[in-house]
Write a protein that holds these residues in place. Structure first.
Motif, PDB file in Angstrom:
ATOM      1  N   TYR A 199     -12.290  -5.612   6.422  1.00 50.89           N
ATOM      2  CA  TYR A 199     -12.018  -6.619   7.452  1.00 50.89           C
ATOM      3  C   TYR A 199     -13.300  -7.337   7.865  1.00 50.89           C
ATOM      4  O   TYR A 199     -13.339  -8.572   7.949  1.00 50.89           O
ATOM      5  CB  TYR A 199     -11.386  -5.945   8.677  1.00 50.89           C
ATOM      6  CG  TYR A 199     -11.065  -6.906   9.799  1.00 50.89           C
ATOM      7  CD1 TYR A 199      -9.876  -7.624   9.805  1.00 50.89           C
ATOM      8  CD2 TYR A 199     -11.955  -7.112  10.859  1.00 50.89           C
ATOM      9  CE1 TYR A 199      -9.578  -8.522  10.820  1.00 50.89           C
ATOM     10  CE2 TYR A 199     -11.665  -7.994  11.879  1.00 50.89           C
ATOM     11  CZ  TYR A 199     -10.476  -8.695  11.858  1.00 50.89           C
ATOM     12  OH  TYR A 199     -10.187  -9.584  12.871  1.00 50.89           O
ATOM     13  N   ASP A 200     -14.337  -6.571   8.091  1.00 48.88           N
ATOM     14  CA  ASP A 200     -15.624  -7.113   8.529  1.00 48.88           C
ATOM     15  C   ASP A 200     -16.175  -8.115   7.519  1.00 48.88           C
ATOM     16  O   ASP A 200     -16.575  -9.233   7.865  1.00 48.88           O
ATOM     17  CB  ASP A 200     -16.607  -5.948   8.707  1.00 48.88           C
ATOM     18  CG  ASP A 200     -17.628  -6.203   9.806  1.00 48.88           C
ATOM     19  OD1 ASP A 200     -17.474  -7.188  10.541  1.00 48.88           O
ATOM     20  OD2 ASP A 200     -18.577  -5.413   9.916  1.00 48.88           O
ATOM     21  N   ILE A 201     -16.197  -7.718   6.239  1.00 49.51           N
ATOM     22  CA  ILE A 201     -16.791  -8.559   5.192  1.00 49.51           C
ATOM     23  C   ILE A 201     -15.951  -9.806   4.944  1.00 49.51           C
ATOM     24  O   ILE A 201     -16.483 -10.928   4.839  1.00 49.51           O
ATOM     25  CB  ILE A 201     -16.971  -7.745   3.896  1.00 49.51           C
ATOM     26  CG1 ILE A 201     -18.069  -6.683   4.089  1.00 49.51           C
ATOM     27  CG2 ILE A 201     -17.307  -8.658   2.721  1.00 49.51           C
ATOM     28  CD1 ILE A 201     -18.236  -5.741   2.925  1.00 49.51           C
ATOM     29  N   PHE A 224      -4.707  -8.364   6.585  1.00 49.27           N
ATOM     30  CA  PHE A 224      -3.835  -8.103   5.438  1.00 49.27           C
ATOM     31  C   PHE A 224      -4.645  -7.544   4.269  1.00 49.27           C
ATOM     32  O   PHE A 224      -4.243  -6.574   3.616  1.00 49.27           O
ATOM     33  CB  PHE A 224      -3.127  -9.386   5.006  1.00 49.27           C
ATOM     34  CG  PHE A 224      -2.211  -9.204   3.830  1.00 49.27           C
ATOM     35  CD1 PHE A 224      -0.907  -8.754   4.008  1.00 49.27           C
ATOM     36  CD2 PHE A 224      -2.650  -9.462   2.539  1.00 49.27           C
ATOM     37  CE1 PHE A 224      -0.061  -8.568   2.922  1.00 49.27           C
ATOM     38  CE2 PHE A 224      -1.821  -9.283   1.447  1.00 49.27           C
ATOM     39  CZ  PHE A 224      -0.513  -8.841   1.635  1.00 49.27           C
ATOM     40  N   ALA A 225      -5.784  -8.149   3.990  1.00 42.33           N
ATOM     41  CA  ALA A 225      -6.647  -7.677   2.899  1.00 42.33           C
ATOM     42  C   ALA A 225      -7.127  -6.254   3.162  1.00 42.33           C
ATOM     43  O   ALA A 225      -7.177  -5.418   2.254  1.00 42.33           O
ATOM     44  CB  ALA A 225      -7.842  -8.616   2.733  1.00 42.33           C
ATOM     45  N   SER A 284       0.975  -4.259   7.594  1.00 41.97           N
ATOM     46  CA  SER A 284       1.471  -4.793   8.862  1.00 41.97           C
ATOM     47  C   SER A 284       0.708  -4.206  10.049  1.00 41.97           C
ATOM     48  O   SER A 284       0.426  -4.913  11.021  1.00 41.97           O
ATOM     49  CB  SER A 284       2.978  -4.512   9.002  1.00 41.97           C
ATOM     50  OG  SER A 284       3.239  -3.132   8.891  1.00 41.97           O
ATOM     51  N   TRP A 285       0.350  -2.904   9.951  1.00 40.98           N
ATOM     52  CA  TRP A 285      -0.393  -2.271  11.047  1.00 40.98           C
ATOM     53  C   TRP A 285      -1.749  -2.942  11.232  1.00 40.98           C
ATOM     54  O   TRP A 285      -2.161  -3.236  12.358  1.00 40.98           O
ATOM     55  CB  TRP A 285      -0.591  -0.780  10.759  1.00 40.98           C
ATOM     56  CG  TRP A 285      -1.089   0.014  11.932  1.00 40.98           C
ATOM     57  CD1 TRP A 285      -0.322   0.676  12.854  1.00 40.98           C
ATOM     58  CD2 TRP A 285      -2.455   0.215  12.331  1.00 40.98           C
ATOM     59  NE1 TRP A 285      -1.134   1.280  13.794  1.00 40.98           N
ATOM     60  CE2 TRP A 285      -2.448   1.018  13.509  1.00 40.98           C
ATOM     61  CE3 TRP A 285      -3.681  -0.198  11.813  1.00 40.98           C
ATOM     62  CZ2 TRP A 285      -3.608   1.408  14.154  1.00 40.98           C
ATOM     63  CZ3 TRP A 285      -4.839   0.194  12.472  1.00 40.98           C
ATOM     64  CH2 TRP A 285      -4.799   0.982  13.628  1.00 40.98           C
ATOM     65  N   ASN A 286      -2.433  -3.192  10.114  1.00 38.03           N
ATOM     66  CA  ASN A 286      -3.750  -3.832  10.203  1.00 38.03           C
ATOM     67  C   ASN A 286      -3.654  -5.244  10.757  1.00 38.03           C
ATOM     68  O   ASN A 286      -4.489  -5.658  11.568  1.00 38.03           O
ATOM     69  CB  ASN A 286      -4.410  -3.852   8.820  1.00 38.03           C
ATOM     70  CG  ASN A 286      -5.195  -2.598   8.533  1.00 38.03           C
ATOM     71  OD1 ASN A 286      -6.362  -2.474   8.865  1.00 38.03           O
ATOM     72  ND2 ASN A 286      -4.540  -1.623   7.916  1.00 38.03           N
TER      73      ASN A 286
END
Length: 314
Positions: A199-201, A224-225, A284-286
């Motif tokens: 997520y960060d990158i 999503f990624a 979906s959770w992320n």
């Protein structure tokens, strides 16, 4: 994590911890049926050796959900929700809320964190979170795996969340509440690294190349990624963790014995049981969690600014 908050004021660690715990609860409320379906698929085949032509109770994500609603009622999809929310308040708060703080700790205050530092920070907060939240994770999984079948005459293992904590501590000792702690630490180090670092990158690259602004579409895409990458990496250890934590005392001598037993009796594909619900749930959770996390952080910062400097009356 990268990106500015309200009026470019950076949220404090306390704000991030609160926002992460709250966002984790929101994400759990939305995706809990998928998580329950994942657990049921992961433990399927555990009680009996796989036989040719043996009837399979659960088939696929939505097939599992349909079967559970039909045989156990809609409430079964949210069995263990209370423990799940307790888990997120202690777990997400630490592993997500302290991620940026841990990055700065390892870089000695610098904002330029390389991949190695991000992985180290993710592993650290993931392991710390397990220390706090392991009992809630054990209870959550026990409830999700517990079938409600009144016609079969089977007795429920636990009547309530508090009853589960007490029963496990009484019958298995306090160590029973930390059952599967080591595989859970391994899983959450992997999950945290995959989830937060991805997520960060990705968010950083999106903003760097001006593909999107630091808003919901950007958070949605990065979330999503993160969910997709995490599912691929973490599924095998997640299945072992679920099987081991749900097992009665003495069934497995340890997490490695559980993994070896699965491999011998069910083959390597057993480690990816419940992959689709895992992906649907983690994806979906992320998305829900990261979008909620970013918005809650900004809302709290705006409230703090308003509280400290209220608008002057005209």
């Amino acid at each position: 994590m990268v990106g500015g908050g309200a009026a470019d004021v950076a949220p404090t660690a306390a704000v991030k911890i609160f926002a992460a715990g709250t966002a984790g609860c929101v994400a759990d409320l939305v995706t809990f049926p998928l998580d329950t379906a994942k657990v049921r698929l992961q433990i399927q085949g555990e009680t009996k050796p796989s036989l040719e032509g043996q009837r399979v109770k659960y088939r696929g994500v939505f097939g599992t959900i349909f079967t559970m609603v039909k045989t156990e009622g809609p409430r079964s999809l949210y069995s263990g929700l209370v423990a799940g929310l307790q888990r997120q308040m202690g777990f997400a708060s630490v592993r997500i809320g302290l991620y940026d703080t841990m990055k700065q700790f390892y870089t000695r205050g610098s904002d330029n964190a390389g991949l190695g530092v991000r992985l180290l920070a993710g592993s650290t907060t993931g392991a710390m979170a397990v220390t706090f939240a392991q009992p809630t994770d054990v209870v959550k999984i026990r409830f999700q795996a517990q079938a409600r079948l009144p016609e079969s005459g089977s007795v429920k293992r636990y009547n309530s969340t508090m009853d589960a904590y007490k029963t496990i501590a009484r019958e298995e000792g306090v160590r029973g509440l930390w059952k599967g702690c080591m595989p859970n630490i391994a899983r959450n180090a992997i999950v945290n690294c995959s989830e937060l670092v991805t997520y960060d990158i990705i968010k950083e690259l999106i903003l760097k190349y001006h593909l999107m602004t630091d808003n919901m579409p950007c958070h949605f895409t990065a979330g999503f990624a993160a969910g997709f990458c995490t599912t691929i990496v973490a599924s095998p250890v997640d299945v072992v963790k679920t099987r081991y934590m749900n097992s009665p005392p003495g069934k497995y001598s340890g997490a490695m014995n559980c993994a070896l037993t699965m491999l011998i009796k069910e083959g390597p594909t057993a480690f990816y049981k419940g992959f689709m619900p895992s992906f649907l749930r983690l994806g979906s959770w992320n998305i829900v969690m990261f979008v909620s996390y970013e918005q809650i952080k900004r809302a709290v910062v705006r409230f703090q600014q308003f509280w400290e400097s209220p608008p002057r009356p005209i």
